[in-house]
Design a protein around this motif. Structure first.
Motif, PDB file in Angstrom:
ATOM      1  N   GLN A 139      -2.137  15.122  11.211  1.00 44.61           N
ATOM      2  CA  GLN A 139      -1.864  13.900  11.966  1.00 44.61           C
ATOM      3  C   GLN A 139      -1.695  14.151  13.464  1.00 44.61           C
ATOM      4  N   LYS A 140      -1.377  15.379  13.818  1.00 41.87           N
ATOM      5  CA  LYS A 140      -1.079  15.693  15.213  1.00 41.87           C
ATOM      6  C   LYS A 140      -2.320  15.553  16.084  1.00 41.87           C
ATOM      7  N   ARG A 141      -2.143  14.999  17.291  1.00 40.02           N
ATOM      8  CA  ARG A 141      -3.234  14.852  18.247  1.00 40.02           C
ATOM      9  C   ARG A 141      -2.961  15.725  19.473  1.00 40.02           C
ATOM     10  N   TYR A 142      -4.036  16.035  20.187  1.00 44.13           N
ATOM     11  CA  TYR A 142      -3.944  16.913  21.361  1.00 44.13           C
ATOM     12  C   TYR A 142      -4.637  16.254  22.551  1.00 44.13           C
ATOM     13  N   ASP A 143      -4.338  14.979  22.759  1.00 45.53           N
ATOM     14  CA  ASP A 143      -5.035  14.207  23.783  1.00 45.53           C
ATOM     15  C   ASP A 143      -4.779  14.712  25.199  1.00 45.53           C
ATOM     16  N   ASN A 144      -3.747  15.525  25.391  1.00 45.36           N
ATOM     17  CA  ASN A 144      -3.464  16.068  26.723  1.00 45.36           C
ATOM     18  C   ASN A 144      -4.360  17.256  27.060  1.00 45.36           C
ATOM     19  N   LEU A 145      -5.127  17.735  26.066  1.00 48.12           N
ATOM     20  CA  LEU A 145      -6.013  18.879  26.273  1.00 48.12           C
ATOM     21  C   LEU A 145      -7.455  18.410  26.416  1.00 48.12           C
ATOM     22  N   ASN A 146      -8.313  19.278  26.949  1.00 49.57           N
ATOM     23  CA  ASN A 146      -9.718  18.894  27.060  1.00 49.57           C
ATOM     24  C   ASN A 146     -10.368  18.927  25.675  1.00 49.57           C
ATOM     25  N   PRO A 147     -11.558  18.326  25.504  1.00 48.07           N
ATOM     26  CA  PRO A 147     -12.166  18.227  24.171  1.00 48.07           C
ATOM     27  C   PRO A 147     -12.319  19.566  23.454  1.00 48.07           C
ATOM     28  N   GLY A 148     -12.762  20.584  24.168  1.00 43.13           N
ATOM     29  CA  GLY A 148     -12.933  21.886  23.533  1.00 43.13           C
ATOM     30  C   GLY A 148     -11.623  22.454  23.024  1.00 43.13           C
ATOM     31  N   GLN A 149     -10.569  22.297  23.798  1.00 39.68           N
ATOM     32  CA  GLN A 149      -9.258  22.791  23.379  1.00 39.68           C
ATOM     33  C   GLN A 149      -8.728  21.985  22.198  1.00 39.68           C
ATOM     34  N   GLN A 150      -9.036  20.686  22.167  1.00 37.97           N
ATOM     35  CA  GLN A 150      -8.638  19.870  21.022  1.00 37.97           C
ATOM     36  C   GLN A 150      -9.345  20.362  19.758  1.00 37.97           C
ATOM     37  N   ARG A 151     -10.633  20.646  19.887  1.00 40.57           N
ATOM     38  CA  ARG A 151     -11.406  21.114  18.730  1.00 40.57           C
ATOM     39  C   ARG A 151     -10.850  22.434  18.209  1.00 40.57           C
ATOM     40  N   MET A 152     -10.468  23.346  19.109  1.00 38.18           N
ATOM     41  CA  MET A 152      -9.946  24.637  18.670  1.00 38.18           C
ATOM     42  C   MET A 152      -8.603  24.496  17.973  1.00 38.18           C
ATOM     43  N   ASN A 153      -7.733  23.628  18.484  1.00 32.78           N
ATOM     44  CA  ASN A 153      -6.433  23.435  17.847  1.00 32.78           C
ATOM     45  C   ASN A 153      -6.580  22.831  16.458  1.00 32.78           C
ATOM     46  N   ILE A 154      -7.466  21.848  16.326  1.00 27.13           N
ATOM     47  CA  ILE A 154      -7.717  21.270  15.005  1.00 27.13           C
ATOM     48  C   ILE A 154      -8.352  22.316  14.094  1.00 27.13           C
ATOM     49  N   GLY A 155      -9.284  23.092  14.646  1.00 28.86           N
ATOM     50  CA  GLY A 155      -9.942  24.129  13.857  1.00 28.86           C
ATOM     51  C   GLY A 155      -8.966  25.156  13.324  1.00 28.86           C
ATOM     52  N   VAL A 156      -8.001  25.543  14.147  1.00 35.41           N
ATOM     53  CA  VAL A 156      -6.978  26.507  13.720  1.00 35.41           C
ATOM     54  C   VAL A 156      -6.244  25.997  12.486  1.00 35.41           C
ATOM     55  N   GLN A 157      -5.896  24.714  12.496  1.00 36.99           N
ATOM     56  CA  GLN A 157      -5.164  24.154  11.360  1.00 36.99           C
ATOM     57  C   GLN A 157      -6.056  23.974  10.143  1.00 36.99           C
ATOM     58  N   LEU A 158      -7.309  23.563  10.378  1.00 29.77           N
ATOM     59  CA  LEU A 158      -8.222  23.368   9.254  1.00 29.77           C
ATOM     60  C   LEU A 158      -8.489  24.673   8.515  1.00 29.77           C
ATOM     61  N   ARG A 159      -8.573  25.775   9.233  1.00 32.04           N
ATOM     62  CA  ARG A 159      -8.818  27.066   8.576  1.00 32.04           C
ATOM     63  C   ARG A 159      -7.743  27.378   7.540  1.00 32.04           C
ATOM     64  N   LYS A 160      -6.534  26.901   7.790  1.00 33.21           N
ATOM     65  CA  LYS A 160      -5.429  27.164   6.868  1.00 33.21           C
ATOM     66  C   LYS A 160      -5.443  26.214   5.674  1.00 33.21           C
ATOM     67  N   LEU A 161      -6.095  25.065   5.843  1.00 34.42           N
ATOM     68  CA  LEU A 161      -6.016  24.018   4.827  1.00 34.42           C
ATOM     69  C   LEU A 161      -7.263  23.891   3.960  1.00 34.42           C
ATOM     70  N   VAL A 162      -8.414  24.238   4.520  1.00 30.81           N
ATOM     71  CA  VAL A 162      -9.672  24.018   3.800  1.00 30.81           C
ATOM     72  C   VAL A 162      -9.970  25.201   2.887  1.00 30.81           C
ATOM     73  N   ASP A 163     -10.272  24.903   1.648  1.00 33.68           N
ATOM     74  CA  ASP A 163     -10.658  25.937   0.689  1.00 33.68           C
ATOM     75  C   ASP A 163     -11.965  26.575   1.164  1.00 33.68           C
ATOM     76  N   PRO A 164     -12.017  27.902   1.325  1.00 34.25           N
ATOM     77  CA  PRO A 164     -13.249  28.560   1.784  1.00 34.25           C
ATOM     78  C   PRO A 164     -14.480  28.201   0.960  1.00 34.25           C
ATOM     79  N   LYS A 165     -14.273  27.800  -0.283  1.00 36.49           N
ATOM     80  CA  LYS A 165     -15.413  27.424  -1.120  1.00 36.49           C
ATOM     81  C   LYS A 165     -16.156  26.226  -0.544  1.00 36.49           C
ATOM     82  N   GLU A 166     -15.459  25.433   0.295  1.00 31.90           N
ATOM     83  CA  GLU A 166     -16.091  24.252   0.880  1.00 31.90           C
ATOM     84  C   GLU A 166     -17.101  24.608   1.959  1.00 31.90           C
ATOM     85  N   TYR A 167     -16.945  25.781   2.575  1.00 30.08           N
ATOM     86  CA  TYR A 167     -17.871  26.120   3.661  1.00 30.08           C
ATOM     87  C   TYR A 167     -18.621  27.440   3.467  1.00 30.08           C
TER      88      TYR A 167
END
Length: 205
Positions: free
Chosen positions: A173-201
């Motif tokens: 749910q957390k947003r990173y609107d104070n960061l630029n788009p690339g930094q937002q993508r990396m922060n979301i990516g960091v969290q997704l790596r912990k949550l997404v089952d590797p079998k999905e990718y």
């Protein structure tokens, strides 16, 4: 004399100074952990023994782990700042700053922590085009391909609405609107790596 890579850096805390805004994000915390991993400590010390910038051998792992957005200038500056503190904890002091990196890489230059008595090496120039091609070839880890297909449009532009839609799907749910788009993508990516089952990718390798 080499430092003792068995040194426990687990409790080493990053002093962010001018990078506090990024350091306190999920991305900043994960980058700090990434740099303290034993395999990356070995890479940095090996580069040092070869009279190369300590950040140079980290490039491929950083792009594979965090995506092409890790090429953001401010993020790279923070990585260099972090590396300096890690190397200090291992017993090294900066030797030369802004040394040109002579192979296609995420970084154009970096600080060396050259051991006493080593000889300077001849350098060659890498073009911007070669560097960009290297990033594109290195960023295509299975996770990054999987995520990019969902959050980028046909011409490769990051669409933030899509990024946050994927995040919401996995309970972020957390947003990173104070960061630029690339930094937002990396922060979301960091969290997704912990949550997404590797079998999905894994099929995207």
């Amino acid at each position: 004399m080499e430092s003792d890579l068995s040194t426990d850096l687990g409790q080493l805390r990053y002093v962010p100074q001018n990078f506090r805004d990024l350091a306190e994000t999920d991305l900043g915390k994960e980058l700090w952990s990434f740099l303290k991993r034993s395999d990356n400590l070995i890479r940095m010390e090996t580069a040092t023994l070869l009279d190369r910038a300590a950040v140079e051998p980290l490039a491929a792992g950083l792009v594979a782990e965090f995506g092409e957005e890790v090429a953001d200038d401010r993020v790279k500056q923070m990585i260099g700042h972090m590396v300096r503190q890690v190397m200090a904890a291992l017993g090294y002091k900066p030797d030369r700053s802004a040394l040109r990196i002579t192979r296609p890489s995420l970084f154009t230059s970096g600080t060396t922590y050259r051991l006493e008595g080593s000889e300077p090496r001849q350098v060659m120039k890498i073009t911007k085009e070669q560097r960009e091609a290297w990033i594109k070839n290195t960023m295509n880890s299975a996770f990054n391909v999987w995520l990019n297909q969902q959050v980028r449009d046909a011409d490769g532009t990051l669409v933030l609405d899509r990024l946050y839609a994927v995040a919401k799907k996995y309970g972020i749910q957390k947003r990173y609107d104070n960061l630029n788009p690339g930094q937002q993508r990396m922060n979301i990516g960091v969290q997704l790596r912990k949550l997404v089952d590797p079998k999905e990718y894994e099929s995207f390798e």
